[in-house]
Motif scaffolding. Structure first.
Motif, PDB file in Angstrom:
ATOM      1  N   ILE A  31      -9.293   0.829  -0.839  1.00 59.20           N
ATOM      2  CA  ILE A  31      -8.146   0.405  -0.025  1.00 59.20           C
ATOM      3  C   ILE A  31      -8.174   1.176   1.290  1.00 59.20           C
ATOM      4  N   SER A  32      -7.367   0.749   2.251  1.00 61.28           N
ATOM      5  CA  SER A  32      -7.398   1.406   3.562  1.00 61.28           C
ATOM      6  C   SER A  32      -6.980   2.872   3.448  1.00 61.28           C
ATOM      7  N   ALA A  33      -7.581   3.702   4.280  1.00 63.28           N
ATOM      8  CA  ALA A  33      -7.304   5.147   4.234  1.00 63.28           C
ATOM      9  C   ALA A  33      -5.830   5.419   4.501  1.00 63.28           C
ATOM     10  N   ALA A  34      -5.202   4.606   5.340  1.00 63.25           N
ATOM     11  CA  ALA A  34      -3.788   4.803   5.667  1.00 63.25           C
ATOM     12  C   ALA A  34      -2.903   4.605   4.434  1.00 63.25           C
ATOM     13  N   LYS A  35      -3.301   3.700   3.541  1.00 62.69           N
ATOM     14  CA  LYS A  35      -2.499   3.424   2.351  1.00 62.69           C
ATOM     15  C   LYS A  35      -2.934   4.262   1.157  1.00 62.69           C
ATOM     16  N   ALA A  36      -4.093   4.901   1.245  1.00 64.40           N
ATOM     17  CA  ALA A  36      -4.613   5.709   0.135  1.00 64.40           C
ATOM     18  C   ALA A  36      -3.903   7.053   0.086  1.00 64.40           C
ATOM     19  N   CYS A  37      -4.107   7.791  -1.013  1.00 62.33           N
ATOM     20  CA  CYS A  37      -3.491   9.108  -1.153  1.00 62.33           C
ATOM     21  C   CYS A  37      -4.592  10.155  -1.289  1.00 62.33           C
ATOM     22  N   GLU A  38      -4.212  11.410  -1.140  1.00 58.75           N
ATOM     23  CA  GLU A  38      -5.188  12.494  -1.101  1.00 58.75           C
ATOM     24  C   GLU A  38      -5.504  13.009  -2.503  1.00 58.75           C
ATOM     25  N   ASN A  39      -6.775  12.950  -2.885  1.00 55.25           N
ATOM     26  CA  ASN A  39      -7.290  13.504  -4.140  1.00 55.25           C
ATOM     27  C   ASN A  39      -6.423  13.211  -5.372  1.00 55.25           C
ATOM     28  N   PRO A  40      -6.276  11.937  -5.759  1.00 60.04           N
ATOM     29  CA  PRO A  40      -5.491  11.630  -6.959  1.00 60.04           C
ATOM     30  C   PRO A  40      -6.253  12.016  -8.225  1.00 60.04           C
ATOM     31  N   THR A  41      -5.527  12.283  -9.304  1.00 61.37           N
ATOM     32  CA  THR A  41      -6.162  12.603 -10.592  1.00 61.37           C
ATOM     33  C   THR A  41      -5.895  11.471 -11.578  1.00 61.37           C
ATOM     34  N   CYS A  42      -6.656  11.456 -12.669  1.00 64.50           N
ATOM     35  CA  CYS A  42      -6.475  10.431 -13.699  1.00 64.50           C
ATOM     36  C   CYS A  42      -5.077  10.503 -14.317  1.00 64.50           C
ATOM     37  N   VAL A  43      -4.619  11.716 -14.535  1.00 66.51           N
ATOM     38  CA  VAL A  43      -3.299  11.893 -15.161  1.00 66.51           C
ATOM     39  C   VAL A  43      -2.210  11.324 -14.253  1.00 66.51           C
ATOM     40  N   GLU A  44      -2.304  11.596 -12.947  1.00 72.76           N
ATOM     41  CA  GLU A  44      -1.319  11.062 -12.001  1.00 72.76           C
ATOM     42  C   GLU A  44      -1.363   9.538 -11.985  1.00 72.76           C
ATOM     43  N   ILE A  45      -2.561   8.966 -11.997  1.00 72.90           N
ATOM     44  CA  ILE A  45      -2.694   7.505 -11.989  1.00 72.90           C
ATOM     45  C   ILE A  45      -2.121   6.919 -13.278  1.00 72.90           C
ATOM     46  N   GLY A  46      -2.422   7.562 -14.413  1.00 73.77           N
ATOM     47  CA  GLY A  46      -1.877   7.105 -15.697  1.00 73.77           C
ATOM     48  C   GLY A  46      -0.359   7.149 -15.723  1.00 73.77           C
ATOM     49  N   ASP A  47       0.219   8.228 -15.207  1.00 73.04           N
ATOM     50  CA  ASP A  47       1.680   8.350 -15.142  1.00 73.04           C
ATOM     51  C   ASP A  47       2.281   7.268 -14.251  1.00 73.04           C
ATOM     52  N   CYS A  48       1.621   6.979 -13.137  1.00 70.65           N
ATOM     53  CA  CYS A  48       2.113   5.945 -12.220  1.00 70.65           C
ATOM     54  C   CYS A  48       2.057   4.570 -12.885  1.00 70.65           C
ATOM     55  N   CYS A  49       1.016   4.311 -13.668  1.00 72.08           N
ATOM     56  CA  CYS A  49       0.916   3.041 -14.401  1.00 72.08           C
ATOM     57  C   CYS A  49       2.051   2.925 -15.412  1.00 72.08           C
ATOM     58  N   ASN A  50       2.364   4.029 -16.098  1.00 71.02           N
ATOM     59  CA  ASN A  50       3.489   4.023 -17.039  1.00 71.02           C
ATOM     60  C   ASN A  50       4.797   3.739 -16.300  1.00 71.02           C
ATOM     61  N   HIS A  51       4.953   4.342 -15.124  1.00 72.79           N
ATOM     62  CA  HIS A  51       6.149   4.123 -14.311  1.00 72.79           C
ATOM     63  C   HIS A  51       6.267   2.656 -13.902  1.00 72.79           C
ATOM     64  N   LEU A  52       5.128   2.018 -13.636  1.00 73.39           N
ATOM     65  CA  LEU A  52       5.107   0.604 -13.239  1.00 73.39           C
ATOM     66  C   LEU A  52       5.180  -0.331 -14.449  1.00 73.39           C
ATOM     67  N   LYS A  53       5.317   0.247 -15.653  1.00 72.08           N
ATOM     68  CA  LYS A  53       5.419  -0.514 -16.908  1.00 72.08           C
ATOM     69  C   LYS A  53       4.165  -1.353 -17.163  1.00 72.08           C
ATOM     70  N   VAL A  54       3.001  -0.762 -16.873  1.00 72.75           N
ATOM     71  CA  VAL A  54       1.719  -1.419 -17.112  1.00 72.75           C
ATOM     72  C   VAL A  54       0.945  -0.563 -18.117  1.00 72.75           C
ATOM     73  N   PRO A  55       0.474  -1.142 -19.236  1.00 79.85           N
ATOM     74  CA  PRO A  55      -0.268  -0.349 -20.225  1.00 79.85           C
ATOM     75  C   PRO A  55      -1.535   0.244 -19.619  1.00 79.85           C
ATOM     76  N   SER A  56      -1.786   1.508 -19.934  1.00 85.21           N
ATOM     77  CA  SER A  56      -2.982   2.161 -19.394  1.00 85.21           C
ATOM     78  C   SER A  56      -3.539   3.141 -20.411  1.00 85.21           C
ATOM     79  N   ALA A  57      -4.822   3.468 -20.250  1.00 91.03           N
ATOM     80  CA  ALA A  57      -5.482   4.447 -21.111  1.00 91.03           C
ATOM     81  C   ALA A  57      -6.373   5.315 -20.234  1.00 91.03           C
ATOM     82  N   ILE A  58      -6.194   6.628 -20.329  1.00 92.53           N
ATOM     83  CA  ILE A  58      -7.003   7.555 -19.528  1.00 92.53           C
ATOM     84  C   ILE A  58      -8.286   7.857 -20.296  1.00 92.53           C
TER      85      ILE A  58
END
Length: 136
Positions: A31-58
């Motif tokens: 995605i564009s650098a302007a919309k991207a975030c700095e050094n995300p981790t798997c745990v943060e991405i997994g938590d965000c998926c849970n927040h968005l109510k989308v099933p995820s597995a790390i």
């Protein structure tokens, strides 16, 4: 969530590098650098998926094929068995990446880390040549 574990192979794969603003498109950013975030981790991405109510597995033991220093990935299920979306606002992989990249900077663990980093950077820890004592 019943009966979805066998279908995990069909879920969308999201590597942290896809939404890392520090990486170039050639290095794997999707995605564009302007919309991207700095050094995300798997745990943060997994938590965000849970927040968005989308099933995820790390999958912490997986590596990004282009850069083996990048450890971990997240599998995400966008659609139910019958084809309906788990979150109507997220209809594609790209939409998911954009939404997760928006949420990661506001992740509770990240705000604590930034406060701790700000506190430690003011304490004056610096590496000097051959060890020894720090000058104050």
């Amino acid at each position: 969530m019943d009966g979805q574990a066998p279908n995990i192979k069909k879920w969308v794969v999201l590597y942290p590098i896809y939404i890392n603003s520090k990486k170039t498109i050639a290095e794997g950013r999707r995605i564009s650098a302007a919309k991207a975030c700095e050094n995300p981790t798997c745990v943060e991405i997994g938590d965000c998926c849970n927040h968005l109510k989308v099933p995820s597995a790390i999958e912490i033991d997986k590596l990004y094929p282009r850069d083996f220093q990048q450890v971990g990935r997240v599998r995400v299920c966008l659609k139910r068995e019958d084809g309906t979306l788990f979150n109507p606002a997220i209809s594609s992989r790209k939409e998911l990446m954009l939404r997760v990249a928006e949420l990661v900077p506001r992740h509770p663990g990240r705000t604590k880390k930034q406060e701790a980093a700000a506190a430690s950077s003011t304490s004056g820890t610096s590496k000097s040549g051959k060890g020894g004592r720090k000058k104050r």
